[in-house]
Write a protein that holds these residues in place. Sequence first.
Motif, mmCIF file in Angstrom:
data_model
loop_
_atom_site.group_PDB
_atom_site.id
_atom_site.type_symbol
_atom_site.label_atom_id
_atom_site.label_comp_id
_atom_site.label_asym_id
_atom_site.label_seq_id
_atom_site.Cartn_x
_atom_site.Cartn_y
_atom_site.Cartn_z
ATOM 1 N N ARG A 173 44.299 48.632 33.770
ATOM 2 C CA ARG A 173 43.465 48.339 34.943
ATOM 3 C C ARG A 173 42.555 47.162 34.638
ATOM 4 N NH1 ARG A 173 42.333 51.274 39.331
ATOM 5 N NH2 ARG A 173 43.259 53.133 38.418
ATOM 6 N N PRO A 174 42.667 46.084 35.449
ATOM 7 C CA PRO A 174 41.819 44.913 35.199
ATOM 8 C C PRO A 174 40.384 45.160 35.659
ATOM 9 C CG PRO A 174 43.160 44.567 37.144
ATOM 10 C CD PRO A 174 43.592 45.886 36.551
ATOM 11 N N LEU A 218 38.115 39.900 39.651
ATOM 12 C CA LEU A 218 38.808 38.746 39.083
ATOM 13 C C LEU A 218 39.579 38.007 40.172
ATOM 14 C CD1 LEU A 218 40.346 40.250 35.810
ATOM 15 C CD2 LEU A 218 38.163 39.058 36.093
ATOM 16 N N ASP A 219 39.537 36.664 40.125
ATOM 17 C CA ASP A 219 40.396 35.908 41.035
ATOM 18 C C ASP A 219 41.782 35.807 40.403
ATOM 19 O OD1 ASP A 219 40.491 33.760 39.168
ATOM 20 O OD2 ASP A 219 38.874 32.675 40.170
ATOM 21 N N GLU A 243 41.864 34.255 36.848
ATOM 22 C CA GLU A 243 41.212 35.146 35.882
ATOM 23 C C GLU A 243 42.077 36.369 35.612
ATOM 24 O OE1 GLU A 243 36.530 34.315 36.945
ATOM 25 O OE2 GLU A 243 37.704 35.676 38.211
ATOM 26 N N LEU A 244 42.747 36.880 36.630
ATOM 27 C CA LEU A 244 43.635 38.032 36.468
ATOM 28 C C LEU A 244 44.802 37.687 35.545
ATOM 29 C CD1 LEU A 244 44.409 40.920 37.185
ATOM 30 C CD2 LEU A 244 45.565 40.011 39.215
ATOM 31 N N ARG A 245 45.383 36.517 35.721
ATOM 32 C CA ARG A 245 46.482 36.091 34.839
ATOM 33 C C ARG A 245 46.014 35.990 33.390
ATOM 34 N NH1 ARG A 245 47.989 33.409 39.523
ATOM 35 N NH2 ARG A 245 46.731 31.582 39.105
ATOM 36 N N TRP A 265 43.414 37.553 32.023
ATOM 37 C CA TRP A 265 43.122 38.910 31.542
ATOM 38 C C TRP A 265 44.426 39.615 31.143
ATOM 39 C CZ3 TRP A 265 45.043 43.478 33.377
ATOM 40 C CH2 TRP A 265 44.547 44.620 32.729
ATOM 41 N N ALA A 266 45.447 39.541 32.002
ATOM 42 C CA ALA A 266 46.716 40.215 31.724
ATOM 43 C C ALA A 266 47.377 39.663 30.463
ATOM 44 C CB ALA A 266 47.661 40.088 32.921
ATOM 45 N N TYR A 298 49.805 37.189 42.433
ATOM 46 C CA TYR A 298 48.770 37.675 41.537
ATOM 47 C C TYR A 298 47.378 37.461 42.104
ATOM 48 C CZ TYR A 298 52.590 37.821 38.279
ATOM 49 O OH TYR A 298 53.782 38.091 37.668
#
Length: 138
Positions: A94-95, A99-100, A103-105, A107-108, A137
Amino acid sequence: MSITVLRISMSAGSRPYALSGVAATTRSPASAARPSGTPDRSALPVAGDDAHAKQQATELLDVLGYDAVDIGTLADSWRSGPNTALYGFPYPGRPPAGLDGEELRHWAARSPGVPVSAQRVKELAATAVRGPAGASYA
């Protein structure tokens, strides 16, 4: 994050059939593999029109270190396709909130990943909502 896609296509005489399992994980497939019966073993979805073919795919996934979850026919395989919760997530975990897309990419890509149980794969497949084709994403 790497996307691991397992597509198995076989034909028996003149009757073709295919199976698919899709997972996205931040860990390499080998590092996510676990022996059968291990509590933190991840599961992957399998879909197909031929019971024997699905059994063969299940046996292959077991050898590779994953449980298999039968999510139905090939017509049901969209439940693990792009833009469903089962396609990219929950394998990284779970992120953090807020996050935009970029940022999500990031983080992953840094996430160590989490095991995804067969029960969780069943839940995500059962509650999947069909959306537009193509991964997003954002």
